[in-house]
Design an enzyme around this catalytic site. Structure first.
Site, PDB file in Angstrom:
ATOM      1  N   GLY A  20       1.137   4.752   3.582  1.00  0.00           N
ATOM      2  CA  GLY A  20       1.734   3.450   3.336  1.00  0.00           C
ATOM      3  C   GLY A  20       3.172   3.544   2.886  1.00  0.00           C
ATOM      4  NE  ARG A  24       2.015   9.056  -1.395  1.00  0.00           N
ATOM      5  CZ  ARG A  24       1.364   8.047  -1.954  1.00  0.00           C
ATOM      6  NH1 ARG A  24       0.445   7.388  -1.269  1.00  0.00           N
ATOM      7  NH2 ARG A  24       1.624   7.684  -3.197  1.00  0.00           N
ATOM      8  NE  ARG A  43      12.604  -5.858   9.681  1.00  0.00           N
ATOM      9  CZ  ARG A  43      12.698  -7.082   9.166  1.00  0.00           C
ATOM     10  NH1 ARG A  43      12.370  -7.287   7.893  1.00  0.00           N
ATOM     11  NH2 ARG A  43      13.103  -8.102   9.902  1.00  0.00           N
ATOM     12  NE  ARG A  87      -4.920   3.136   4.368  1.00  0.00           N
ATOM     13  CZ  ARG A  87      -4.056   3.309   3.379  1.00  0.00           C
ATOM     14  NH1 ARG A  87      -2.840   3.782   3.632  1.00  0.00           N
ATOM     15  NH2 ARG A  87      -4.382   3.033   2.130  1.00  0.00           N
ATOM     16  CB  SER A  90      -3.863   5.829  -2.915  1.00  0.00           C
ATOM     17  OG  SER A  90      -3.143   4.615  -2.744  1.00  0.00           O
ATOM     18  CG  ASP A 204      -6.773   3.227  -8.722  1.00  0.00           C
ATOM     19  OD1 ASP A 204      -7.403   2.172  -8.841  1.00  0.00           O
ATOM     20  OD2 ASP A 204      -6.094   3.494  -7.703  1.00  0.00           O
ATOM     21  NE  ARG A 217      -1.283   7.289  -8.096  1.00  0.00           N
ATOM     22  CZ  ARG A 217      -1.432   6.041  -7.711  1.00  0.00           C
ATOM     23  NH1 ARG A 217      -0.981   5.667  -6.538  1.00  0.00           N
ATOM     24  NH2 ARG A 217      -2.031   5.161  -8.486  1.00  0.00           N
TER      25      ARG A 217
END
Length: 234
Positions: A20, A24, A43, A87, A90, A204, A217
């Site tokens: 996402g 990353r 963008r 994908r 998290s 989480d 993470r």
């Protein structure tokens, strides 16, 4: 070039990993690919193409939520010829046994609605992963000794939900975790006849409140990306 992706036609690989967060995507490309080149900055949604064990791979951000992912996945498939989309992101754990740092392979993804709901109309479509990718990812994770879970997840339209009863019912019905993109990815893959899978790290836990720090993470997400790459070319 498309409206949202500035890459040339030959700059996107057939295999695309989609975190996402665009930053990353940059981290993953620099960490796991050789000769990685930035092919999109439109963008601020970064995309990189490089080589992993002799295979061309693109790692491209999807943004947050199904509407954003839908834009990029549509263009990657329709205009750039992507055939495998994974994908890597998290998720918030629901079940007592889906612990922080565990990896979830989303066999199916339920939702309240998706951007494709207007096309499917009254049909309550059940979005599922590609079996070949799913089984390959499971084998790759098992070989690494990763704590894996395979099952249903929930792709939510909202991050700040106030529906405690909703969470309770999803947990009751065995949903492993919540995220915000996979259901639409699976529907688009079915529409275009390509392969898709969501591999998720539990960052989480919705019930216990435990969560990973930023450094934790990064280390945990690296394992997920390696599983994704191994599955894509199994």
């Amino acid at each position: 070039m498309t409206i949202h992706i500035g890459a040339k036609p030959d700059e996107i690989a057939e295999t695309v990993l989609m975190p996402g967060d665009p930053l990353r995507a940059e981290w993953a490309a620099k960490t796991f690919l050789t000769d990685a080149v930035c092919v999109n900055r439109v963008r601020g949604m970064l995309g990189f193409t490089g080589i992993w064990r002799g295979q061309r791979v693109t790692i491209h951000g999807s943004g947050m939520g199904m509407p954003s992912l839908s834009i990029y996945a549509n263009e990657l498939i329709r205009d750039y010829g992507a055939r495998t989309l994974i994908r890597v992101g998290s998720a918030g754990g629901y079940q007592p046994h889906t612990l922080v740092r565990d990896v979830i392979l989303a066999q199916a993804a339920c939702s309240v609605s998706t951007p494709s709901s207007t096309i499917l109309r009254e049909v309550n479509y059940a979005p599922i992963a590609d079996w070949g990718l799913l089984s390959a990812a499971y084998r790759a994770g098992q070989a690494r000794g990763t704590r894996l879970h395979v099952g249903n997840i929930f792709s939510s339209d909202t991050f700040y939900t106030e529906r405690a009863d909703h969470t309770e019912q999803l947990t009751r019905h065995g949903v492993l975790a919540v995220e915000m993109e996979a259901a639409e990815l699976y529907i688009l893959a079915a529409r275009y006849g390509v392969r898709a899978l969501a591999i998720l790290t539990v960052s989480d836990h919705i019930v216990t409140g435990e969560e990973l720090s930023a450094d934790q993470r990064e280390r945990s997400f690296g394992e997920m990306i390696e599983i994704a790459l191994e599955a894509a070319f199994a």
